[in-house]
Design a protein around this motif. Structure first.
Motif, PDB file in Angstrom:
ATOM      1  N   PHE A  73      11.673   8.971   9.602  1.00 10.44           N
ATOM      2  CA  PHE A  73      11.052   7.983   9.615  1.00 10.44           C
ATOM      3  C   PHE A  73       9.389   8.777   9.158  1.00 10.44           C
ATOM      4  N   ASP A  74       8.742   8.316   8.477  1.00  9.91           N
ATOM      5  CA  ASP A  74       7.471   8.922   7.690  1.00  9.91           C
ATOM      6  C   ASP A  74       6.729   8.438   9.113  1.00  9.91           C
ATOM      7  N   VAL A  75       5.895   9.560   9.743  1.00 13.33           N
ATOM      8  CA  VAL A  75       4.764   9.520  10.997  1.00 13.33           C
ATOM      9  C   VAL A  75       3.644   9.585  10.664  1.00 13.33           C
ATOM     10  N   ASN A 103      10.268  12.297  -0.336  1.00 13.53           N
ATOM     11  CA  ASN A 103      10.334  12.327   0.928  1.00 13.53           C
ATOM     12  C   ASN A 103      10.097  11.058   0.654  1.00 13.53           C
ATOM     13  N   HIS A 104       9.937  10.030   0.755  1.00 12.72           N
ATOM     14  CA  HIS A 104       9.130   8.580   0.281  1.00 12.72           C
ATOM     15  C   HIS A 104      10.801   7.873  -0.543  1.00 12.72           C
ATOM     16  N   THR A 105      11.416   8.377  -1.500  1.00  9.80           N
ATOM     17  CA  THR A 105      12.146   7.768  -2.422  1.00  9.80           C
ATOM     18  C   THR A 105      13.450   7.966  -1.432  1.00  9.80           C
ATOM     19  N   GLY A 120       3.456  13.666   9.190  1.00  7.95           N
ATOM     20  CA  GLY A 120       4.492  14.174   8.563  1.00  7.95           C
ATOM     21  C   GLY A 120       5.191  13.688   9.527  1.00  7.95           C
ATOM     22  N   TRP A 121       7.045  13.838   9.227  1.00  6.78           N
ATOM     23  CA  TRP A 121       8.123  13.487   8.791  1.00  6.78           C
ATOM     24  C   TRP A 121       8.942  13.819  10.049  1.00  6.78           C
ATOM     25  N   VAL A 122       9.882  12.657  10.569  1.00  5.64           N
ATOM     26  CA  VAL A 122      11.255  13.309  11.347  1.00  5.64           C
ATOM     27  C   VAL A 122      12.374  13.161  10.446  1.00  5.64           C
ATOM     28  N   PHE A 136       0.849  -1.689   0.102  1.00  8.16           N
ATOM     29  CA  PHE A 136      -0.117  -0.246  -0.148  1.00  8.16           C
ATOM     30  C   PHE A 136       1.100   1.502  -0.064  1.00  8.16           C
ATOM     31  N   HIS A 137       1.941   1.633   0.846  1.00  4.49           N
ATOM     32  CA  HIS A 137       2.876   2.018   0.818  1.00  4.49           C
ATOM     33  C   HIS A 137       3.565   3.056  -0.730  1.00  4.49           C
ATOM     34  N   TYR A 138       4.332   2.128  -0.947  1.00  2.00           N
ATOM     35  CA  TYR A 138       5.066   1.869  -1.988  1.00  2.00           C
ATOM     36  C   TYR A 138       4.280   1.970  -3.222  1.00  2.00           C
TER      37      TYR A 138
HETATM   38 MN    MN Z   1       4.154   7.699   3.609  1.00  2.00          MN
END
Ligand code: MN
Length: 199
Positions: free
Chosen positions: A162-164, A78-80, A128-130, A31-33
């Motif tokens: 890390f994707d939050v 970000n996902h890359t 968001g993202w840390v 799902f995520h990718y």
């Molecule tokens: Mn994500």
């Protein structure tokens, strides 16, 4: 003709879809990718014609754009970075060399850094993202970025994230974001992070 670029594509995964389990399940990767990242890419490619950002690199678009283009370009970048920083479960690594030295210098220790990173990820309100990021002097920072944020917008070099967003963990951990963040260290590929730091 300009060298238009409307054809961003998903980065290849450097591991099998089930290789990160049980930290991240094959279903979450599917799902995520397979769905979420693909949707950001499709939206970005659809928005580029006529936007003035045709032919620019992804990082340039993230630095310079606003609104819908920024949201989708940020999520693609970000996902890359996110999907390429992991390696198969059971092959855990730890920071080494100059990166380890900088983490110890700037956070007081590797475990201290991990605790602070998890705390900032768990404490980020909403999606968001840390990030672990470095400045041009090599000093390290942990930043919290809402939604599609990326520390390149502040002139920093993004190293680890890390994707939050809930879509990153809800199938595997439901509401237990802190448990998900604590588990992720088991699959971080620190050699990838060190290469980004050396850039
Ligand atoms: Mn994500």
């Amino acid at each position: 003709m300009s060298t238009a670029n409307y054809s961003f594509a998903p980065v290849g995964l450097p591991y099998a879809q089930d290789a990160l389990a049980p930290v991240i399940s094959a279903e979450t990767i599917a799902f995520h990718y397979g769905k979420h990242l693909q949707a950001y890419i499709n939206n970005l490619n659809a928005a580029l014609p006529g936007s003035g950002f045709e032919g620019k690199s992804l990082e340039e678009i993230v630095k310079e754009s606003q609104g819908g283009i920024f949201n989708n370009a940020g999520q693609v970048l970000n996902h890359t970075l996110y999907f390429t920083q992991f390696k198969a479960y059971g092959s855990a690594s730890e920071p080494k060399g100059a990166l380890a030295d900088a983490i110890i210098r700037d956070f007081g220790g590797i475990e201290e850094f991990k605790a602070e990173f998890q705390k900032k990820g768990a404490g980020l309100f909403g999606s968001g993202w840390v990030w672990l990021a470095s400045d041009t002097e090599g000093k390290l920072y942990i930043t919290q970025e809402a939604n599609a944020g990326n520390p390149v917008r502040s002139g920093l070099n993004p190293l680890l994230t890390f994707d939050v967003w809930e879509h990153a963990y809800y199938l595997d951990y439901q509401n237990r974001r802190p448990d998900h963040l604590a588990a992720l260290w088991q699959i971080v590929d620190w050699d990838v992070v060190a290469k980004r730091y050396a850039k």
